[in-house]
Design an enzyme around this catalytic site. Structure first.
Site, short mmCIF file in Angstrom:
data_model
loop_
_atom_site.label_atom_id
_atom_site.label_comp_id
_atom_site.label_asym_id
_atom_site.label_seq_id
_atom_site.Cartn_x
_atom_site.Cartn_y
_atom_site.Cartn_z
N ASP A 164 0.82 -0.91 0.33
CA ASP A 164 -0.67 -0.04 -0.18
C ASP A 164 0.95 1.15 -0.59
O ASP A 164 1.74 0.95 0.80
CB ASP A 164 -0.84 -0.15 1.16
CG ASP A 164 -1.50 1.68 1.24
OD1 ASP A 164 -2.48 1.38 0.64
OD2 ASP A 164 -1.54 1.84 2.43
N ASP A 223 -0.91 -0.32 6.49
CA ASP A 223 -1.29 0.19 7.53
C ASP A 223 -3.08 0.15 7.87
O ASP A 223 -2.81 0.41 9.07
CB ASP A 223 -0.22 1.44 7.92
CG ASP A 223 -1.33 2.60 6.82
OD1 ASP A 223 -1.72 1.80 5.65
OD2 ASP A 223 -1.15 3.56 7.37
N ASP A 227 -6.90 -1.94 4.27
CA ASP A 227 -6.30 -2.94 3.67
C ASP A 227 -6.52 -4.07 4.07
O ASP A 227 -5.71 -5.91 3.94
CB ASP A 227 -4.31 -2.29 4.58
CG ASP A 227 -4.30 -1.25 3.55
OD1 ASP A 227 -4.46 -1.15 2.70
OD2 ASP A 227 -3.09 -0.85 4.38
#
Length: 634
Positions: free
Chosen positions: A315, A509, A513
């Site tokens: 990410d 994080d 996600d």
């Protein structure tokens, strides 16, 4: 804490009791044999074999109930057939070998998991909470709620995630692996689990104990400790070929020579302690080393998968970037005052919980601007916040109407530079904009390079951000591919697609996600940000807000797995050579048992190398990362 330490110490000593007792019986048998009391010697050796055989039969039954035949069947057959042909000393040596291996395993696991025990021993139970009347009361950590004001005394463990109300000096070594004391300023966020190494300071709770960073770390530590056989998958893969080969060779040796004792010798030499013990020791050692670097891995299977991974999906926001936007520039309509625009915008943003609002307020405070108390404040999700400041109507956020010419040009420039735009309207007229940038982590590029060196052949960045912003970050860190405007559902789909071709690691994080982390072969969460939804489903958690620790974890995983495989292959290779010699009658059962004992000790000691530091180049990379982090803090 001390009581728990003594308990663990006592448990490790108790593990030596069976070995000591078994050794005493075998030595007594040897003494009787040298005293020419052969019958007494045989009775002692038979007793040692039968006692151990009872234990291995229990292991074998448990494996059969799980519909799995493991390598322990060979050890059982070796002792049983030794008794049948009267090779009592050979059976006793096999029994002694298994007891020695089990004791070494307990010792190694005790040493390897002591860092995890430290985490469990330091769980905070109470905290000092300030009362509204100014008093201080000691309360159970489960009574703390977000917003409570706490007092952290010298030597106290920070009980919950929170924001420091004044300067603080903390020891983060147990949680993050950082050996040096860390200085924090008022307003800095502190993770639970760190220790106050200076004077008492105030802390405003930002989460409950159950939702805090340390709680997630402890849950992972408990799961890692509970893993009975962390390398069982690797051991079973070897056993699937080794067990049939051993049985076939023993039968052929018996059939060709007509001597059943040769089959017994083959089984004795084949007793596979390298698989039963050496591989789990190497992986548990890897779990311990990762914990010391601030990376909690859920279990040995996850560490093994991390050591085989080839594709990395990561990410962007909060992972490759800091996740803490900073004001890059303030622009105004022709003739406007930038400081006044920022002051009015920040005054309204004081009551907003949006991450961009905090950046605007911080920028105004850094410039020394005096913020006013807003009135009639309203906030609309996805649109922005509005209110009255000193009689003026101020709106900050999206701008729904058509943009004037100057604003169009500024917006195009901001997009080209990868900046986020927050528009500011004054009394219904567009007055200017605040441009914000989410900086790339200083260690992101170096971490990507190190991950590529460890064996990742494909790296993909996933983000819900605009393509131009995503491309800028991708170029800065050096990933292979970018997927922009990616929803949580699309992240899951991409993880599944990549997992069809190779073992895949997903790093993220945020709460959004979590589904992708749960889908990946290995999900890695940045737990230092307090995103417990991600941490709870992840296979590994970085307890420190440093991306380079991911590279550390991968290097540790690859080295631990390599040592485990090396121990298993070397041990099995030497065993196969001895088995062939035994099949040809060159190695009697007793000599074979002593030879296998030597092989087992050698490969177990080799497996303990996984507790060490690794190649010099990798240690240099870690020192460089620690130096970069120190410079960033100062």
């Amino acid at each position: 804490m001390g009581g728990e330490s003594r308990t663990d110490h006592g448990r490790r000593w108790r593990a030596f009791v069976p070995l000591a007792g078994l050794t005493a019986v075998v030595v007594l048998g040897a003494a009787l044999w040298f005293a020419d009391r052969r019958q007494g010697a045989d009775i002692c050796w038979t007793a040692a074999t039968l006692i151990t055989l009872a234990v291995t039969l229990r292991w074998l039954i448990q494996s059969l109930l799980r519909r799995r035949i493991g390598v322990d069947v060979i050890a059982t057959l070796a002792m049983l057939t030794s008794l049948l042909v009267g090779e009592y000393l050979a059976g006793a040596v096999v029994a002694l070998m298994l007891a020695t291996g089990h004791t070494l395993e307990v010792y190694a696991q005790g040493r390897a998991t002591r860092d995890l025990h430290k985490l469990l021993a330091r769980v905070p139970r109470t905290a000092r909470r300030r009362s509204p009347d100014g008093g201080i009361r000691t309360v159970d950590v489960n009574q703390i709620r977000e917003g409570d004001r706490l007092l952290v005394g010298p030597g106290d463990v920070v009980a919950v995630d929170g924001v420091a109300e004044e300067a603080a000096t903390v020891d983060e070594s147990v949680v993050t692996g950082e050996s040096q004391l860390v200085e924090h300023r008022a307003g800095d966020r502190l993770a639970s689990g760190v220790v106050n190494a200076g004077a008492a300071f105030g802390l405003r709770a930002a989460a409950t104990a159950a939702e805090s960073t340390y709680a997630g770390i402890v849950r992972l530590a408990e799961q890692a400790n509970a893993a009975k056989a962390p390398m069982v998958r690797l051991a079973d893969r070897y056993a699937a070929a080794f067990v049939p080969f051993t049985l076939a060779l023993a039968v052929i040796a018996w059939a060709v020579s007509g001597q059943f004792v040769r089959a017994v010798a083959v089984l004795v030499v084949a007793t596979p302690c390298p698989l039963l013990l050496a591989t789990p020791i190497a992986i548990v050692s890897g779990l311990s080393r990762a914990a010391r670097r601030g990376v909690l891995v859920r279990d040995g299977a996850s560490l093994e998968s991390l050591g085989r991974a080839q594709t990395l999906l990561v990410d962007k926001t909060g992972t490759l970037t800091t996740g803490h936007p900073q004001v890059a520039e303030v622009v105004t309509a022709p003739g406007g005052d930038r400081d006044e625009l920022l002051r009015l915008a920040a005054s309204v943003e004081q009551l907003s919980s949006h991450v961009l609002a905090a950046a605007v307020v911080q920028a105004a405070e850094d410039r020394g601007l005096r913020l006013a108390v807003p009135a009639e404040v309203t906030e609309q999700a996805g649109q922005g916040v509005g209110g009255r400041v000193e009689g003026r109507l101020v709106r900050v956020g999206q701008h729904g109407a058509d943009l004037p010419g100057w604003a169009v040009l500024e917006q195009q420039r901001a997009e080209a530079d990868g900046l986020s735009t927050v528009w500011v309207s004054l009394d219904g007229v567009l007055g200017g904009a605040v441009f914000l940038r989410d900086p790339v982590r200083p260690d992101a590029g170096d971490t990507v390079r190190r991950l590529r060196q460890t064996g990742f052949s494909r790296m993909v960045m996933l983000t819900g951000d605009r393509p131009e912003v995503a491309e800028r970050v991708a170029r800065a860190v050096g990933v292979d591919d970018v997927v922009a405007r990616c929803s949580p559902q699309e992240k899951v789909a991409r993880v599944r697609a990549e997992s069809e071709h190779a073992v895949t690691v997903m790093v993220g994080d945020g709460i959004n996600d979590a589904p992708a982390l749960a889908t990946a072969g290995v999900g890695v969460a940045l737990g230092a940000t307090g995103a417990t939804a991600s941490a709870d489903v992840a296979d590994a958690v970085l307890s420190v807000d440093r991306l380079d620790r991911l590279a550390d974890a991968v290097e540790i995983a690859r080295r631990s797995r390599a040592i485990a495989v090396q121990s298993a292959v070397a041990g099995m290779g030497l065993a196969v050579i001895a088995m062939v010699a035994a099949a040809f009658g060159l190695l009697p059962p007793v000599a074979g048992a002593f030879l296998q004992e030597g092989i087992d000790v050698a490969v177990i000691l080799n497996a303990l190398r996984a507790l060490g530091g690794g190649p010099r180049g990798l240690r240099a990379n870690r020192r460089r990362g620690d130096l970069l982090e120190t410079r960033r803090r100062h």
